[in-house]
Scaffold this motif. Structure first.
Motif, mmCIF file in Angstrom:
data_model
loop_
_atom_site.group_PDB
_atom_site.id
_atom_site.type_symbol
_atom_site.label_atom_id
_atom_site.label_comp_id
_atom_site.label_asym_id
_atom_site.label_seq_id
_atom_site.Cartn_x
_atom_site.Cartn_y
_atom_site.Cartn_z
ATOM 1 N N ASN A 109 5.637 7.575 3.101
ATOM 2 C CA ASN A 109 6.213 6.145 2.370
ATOM 3 C C ASN A 109 5.471 6.053 0.797
ATOM 4 O O ASN A 109 5.848 5.519 0.023
ATOM 5 C CB ASN A 109 6.315 4.943 2.855
ATOM 6 N N GLU A 110 4.165 6.813 0.747
ATOM 7 C CA GLU A 110 3.178 6.531 -0.281
ATOM 8 C C GLU A 110 3.044 7.962 -1.149
ATOM 9 O O GLU A 110 2.260 7.830 -1.849
ATOM 10 C CB GLU A 110 1.963 5.924 0.051
ATOM 11 N N ASP A 346 7.611 3.648 9.397
ATOM 12 C CA ASP A 346 7.933 2.715 8.514
ATOM 13 C C ASP A 346 9.213 1.975 8.860
ATOM 14 O O ASP A 346 9.570 0.955 8.008
ATOM 15 C CB ASP A 346 8.191 3.392 7.016
ATOM 16 N N ARG A 349 6.625 0.481 13.278
ATOM 17 C CA ARG A 349 5.535 1.062 13.286
ATOM 18 C C ARG A 349 4.288 1.134 14.617
ATOM 19 O O ARG A 349 4.131 1.966 15.239
ATOM 20 C CB ARG A 349 4.467 0.510 12.255
ATOM 21 N N GLY A 502 15.399 2.155 -0.604
ATOM 22 C CA GLY A 502 14.397 2.240 0.433
ATOM 23 C C GLY A 502 15.109 2.637 1.799
ATOM 24 O O GLY A 502 14.459 2.736 2.609
ATOM 25 N N THR A 506 11.854 -2.484 3.274
ATOM 26 C CA THR A 506 11.023 -2.753 1.815
ATOM 27 C C THR A 506 9.745 -2.619 2.250
ATOM 28 O O THR A 506 9.104 -3.221 3.093
ATOM 29 C CB THR A 506 11.299 -4.186 1.637
ATOM 30 N N THR A 507 9.177 -2.245 1.185
ATOM 31 C CA THR A 507 7.565 -1.979 1.127
ATOM 32 C C THR A 507 6.794 -3.157 0.835
ATOM 33 O O THR A 507 6.922 -3.503 -0.348
ATOM 34 C CB THR A 507 7.360 -0.509 0.470
ATOM 35 N N ARG A 511 -1.330 -4.300 3.932
ATOM 36 C CA ARG A 511 -1.658 -2.803 4.621
ATOM 37 C C ARG A 511 -2.226 -3.173 6.229
ATOM 38 O O ARG A 511 -2.884 -4.120 6.415
ATOM 39 C CB ARG A 511 -2.749 -2.033 4.034
ATOM 40 N N LYS A 526 0.653 0.969 3.714
ATOM 41 C CA LYS A 526 1.436 -0.419 3.419
ATOM 42 C C LYS A 526 2.377 -0.946 4.517
ATOM 43 O O LYS A 526 2.984 -0.008 4.917
ATOM 44 C CB LYS A 526 2.258 -0.083 2.232
ATOM 45 N N GLU A 527 2.533 -2.044 4.828
ATOM 46 C CA GLU A 527 3.535 -2.414 5.750
ATOM 47 C C GLU A 527 4.841 -2.723 5.264
ATOM 48 O O GLU A 527 5.209 -2.505 3.834
ATOM 49 C CB GLU A 527 3.192 -3.880 6.282
ATOM 50 N N THR A 528 5.816 -2.470 6.165
ATOM 51 C CA THR A 528 7.185 -2.751 5.872
ATOM 52 C C THR A 528 7.973 -3.608 6.499
ATOM 53 O O THR A 528 7.398 -4.006 7.398
ATOM 54 C CB THR A 528 8.083 -1.274 5.893
ATOM 55 N N ARG A 661 9.479 8.737 1.032
ATOM 56 C CA ARG A 661 9.570 8.623 2.844
ATOM 57 C C ARG A 661 9.971 10.093 3.099
ATOM 58 O O ARG A 661 9.895 10.508 4.176
ATOM 59 C CB ARG A 661 10.514 7.803 3.321
#
Length: 661
Positions: A109-110, A346, A349, A502, A506-507, A511, A526-528, A661
């Protein structure tokens, strides 16, 4: 049937005296996982120092000369492994991700890329696999496919070079191939630290390579975890002759190749152009890149993950692969989400990391933790809400034939068990500007661009589980025509917004950390959260074809205007419940904008309704349909068994997991 039937694992402690059991418990296969008697713990623990882990690179001889420079190609394998087992003379298993994206585009995702220190040693590994699993006694191995990043050779998009890039590394980890300390020359390097047990994982292109390596039957590959992966590259670019993109594999090869490879691989690029004509005809190039026929060679277990709204790598890929694996008796597990092309890290998790941990512990370390006896399928029913099934497709699923009939308004007919009257027909004109979402929004309204067939309002829930098909008899007005068939749930719902950028997530800026970190490789990501949309209808399965492929899936031919042709469109695998109070709709139309390339002409098509039908995977079969619609079954409506297994904005750019992603 569970992934492995209860009682099939020998329980040695009940068969031998305690003294013999203690002796057997210390025996470990030198190039595999512990024996069943090893009394392995239920879960591997983070006992090793990640910061002090060995970080190294080797170049593995693939045995082929893809770039024609007179020497075998070498692919770079970057390795992170705990130092302590090597010091103690103990071997460890491997988690491996072979990818073309480590330098061009990034992973996750990053969009993380590999990084190296001044001496060329790996520093950052994308994703969390190294951070989480290396402290638990695994090695993480990331392989640059031939022609990418630091590897020799050329990218051939799913062909022999791609597959051999990764298979050669599995062979090296099992002592069957040679590796060196540099890309050219260097001393030979062995993998004496490896047990030889390998688990391959990866999303999209990476998962496709895992499927391909598994289909070779290579020994030592114990499990594969393909996420949103391709099973046949033809099905990625075409649907029974209908072209799905405005480019072929040559474009993708050019997209991921290193600049050096791009200069030396022009001949391979031309082979991709010549071997993949945009006519949609099947060629030997596609046979080489179709892994489904080789499912019987798979020795590894398979944990497949796929987004049911993935319009990039569509669920036809997982559906066909799953069917073939079932026929071959392969141990398997599946997660089906409501997302598009998204990694489970994502969208679920914590549960994903826990489940993947247990999966690798079982298949790579030999832990008898019970994951092979748990429900086979996890299915997302609403954003963040999941159900499980002992087998998949669900118990009681039957292939049931539903038939379209005319209704009170032209273009809006009925869908049920009864056949249409002789001579009944519906007509529509292909409008390549409209997509499945446009058709679905007007399902109950007469429209010149589609024919819609609706059930009555359901009195009970109706579940479809697996893959279906739609057989169409149509008369075109031109020498060429595209066809689309989609299934729609007509009713309000809150779904993951798979049409958003996405694709259902949503990101967030926050974290969470999954494993150990170093200054150059953080375990924090990063969480989603689900990105949702309130909708009045949901397209949940689709299929496409070029009517010119009526006589052969593999070869198209011109049509004679005014003549009837019959063709079957394969609906993509899904698992969806149409709730009571909603309607199920079958829509038949022409070009699906943004997914199928526009045709040379815009034909008018007339459907022969008595010779048109949908064969759908209904849980409970025809009886369930009758109960849901409160009708009476015709005498000939006896259900038949399905095969054991089967099943926004579509204009978004599609690459098999390039950036993001």
């Amino acid at each position: 049937m569970a992934i492995r039937a209860r009682g099939t694992r020998i329980q040695w402690r009940t068969l031998v005296p305690a003294v013999l059991a203690a002796l057997l418990a210390v025996l470990v296969q030198p190039s595999g996982v512990p024996t069943a008697a090893a009394a392995a713990p239920a879960e591997s623990r983070p006992t090793y120092d990640y910061a002090d882990a060995i970080r190294e690179s080797v170049w593995v001889d693939t045995g082929i000369d893809g770039d024609g420079d007179g020497r075998n190609d070498r692919v770079a394998a970057d390795i992170v492994r705990p130092r302590e087992p090597a010091q103690q003379g103990r071997r460890i298993p491997v988690i491996m991700d072979a990818s073309p994206y480590y330098s061009c585009c990034g992973r996750g995702n990053e969009s993380q890329k590999k990084t190296y220190d001044a001496d060329g040693r790996p520093v950052q590994f994308p994703l969390f696999y190294d951070n989480y699993f290396v402290p638990r006694g695994y090695a993480a191995v990331l392989v640059d496919l031939a022609g990418t990043n630091r590897s020799d050779g050329c990218v051939d998009v799913g062909g022999r070079s791609d597959v051999q890039s990764a298979k050669a590394v599995v062979d090296w980890l099992n002592g069957r191939a040679r590796a060196y300390g540099s890309r050219t020359g260097g001393t030979s390097v062995s993998a004496r630290w490896s047990t030889g047990a390998v688990g391959m994982i990866g999303k999209s292109y990476d998962g496709t390579v895992a499927n391909g390596v598994a289909a070779t039957g290579v020994r030592g590959l114990k499990t594969v975890v393909p996420i949103g992966a391709i099973s046949s590259w033809y099905d990625y670019y075409f649907a029974k002759g209908a072209p799905l993109y405005d480019s072929g594999p040559d474009w993708l090869s050019d997209y991921v190749e290193s600049p050096e490879a791009r200069a030396r691989c022009k001949a391979v690029q031309q082979q991709l152009v010549d071997g993949a004509p945009r006519s949609g005809d099947w060629t030997p190039l596609w046979s080489e890149r179709d892994h489904v026929p080789d499912a019987g060679r798979v020795r590894a277990s398979v944990f497949a993950v796929h987004g049911m709204q993935d319009l990039n790598v569509r669920t036809r890929h997982v559906g066909r692969w799953w069917d073939a694996l079932a026929d071959a008796g392969v141990e398997r597990k599946i997660w089906l989400s409501q997302t598009g092309h998204v990694d489970p890290f994502d969208f679920r998790r914590a549960e994903w990391v826990k489940t993947l941990h247990r999966w690798f512990d079982h298949y790579l370390l030999g832990h008898d933790n019970g994951i092979d006896r748990e429900p086979m399928a996890d299915i997302e029913r609403a954003p963040g809400r999941w159900s499980t099934d002992r087998v998949w497709p669900a118990d009681g699923t039957r292939a049931t034939t539903l038939r379209p009939r005319t209704g009170a308004q032209p273009g809006v007919g009925r869908l049920g068990l009864l056949p249409a009257r002789p001579g009944a027909a519906e007509t529509f004109t292909d409008d390549p500007k409209l997509s499945e979402t446009d058709w679905a929004a007007a399902a109950g309204t007469p429209s010149p661009a589609k024919a819609a067939f609706l059930t009555p309002v359901l009195r009970k829930d109706l579940r479809l589980s697996g893959s279906g098909s739609v057989t169409v008899t149509a008369t075109p007005s031109t020498a060429g025509a595209h066809l689309s068939a989609v299934l729609v749930d007509l009713g309000p719902a809150t779904i993951r917004d798979y049409g958003d950028a996405g694709e259902g997530i949503t990101t967030l800026p926050e974290r969470t950390c999954w494993g150990s970190s170093t200054g150059g490789d953080s375990a924090c990501f990063k969480e989603t959260e689900p990105r949702t949309a309130a909708v009045g209808h949901t397209v949940f399965s689709r299929g496409w074809a070029d009517l010119g492929n009526y006589a052969s899936e593999h070869t198209g031919r011109p049509l004679t205007p005014g003549k009837k042709y019959t063709i079957t469109l394969d609906l993509h695998a899904s698992d969806h419940v149409v709730p009571a109070g909603h309607r199920l709709a079958l829509l038949v139309a022409g070009t699906d904008a943004g997914l199928i390339e526009p045709p040379a002409s815009t034909p008018r098509l007339t459907l022969d309704l008595p010779r048109t039908s949908a064969r759908l995977p209904l849980v409970g079969g025809a009886g369930a349909f009758v109960r849901a619609t409160a009708g009476s079954p015709p005498r000939a409506a006896a259900p038949t068994d399905l095969p054991r297994t089967a099943v926004g904005d579509p204009r978004a750019a599609r690459v098999p997991s390039g950036t993001g992603r």
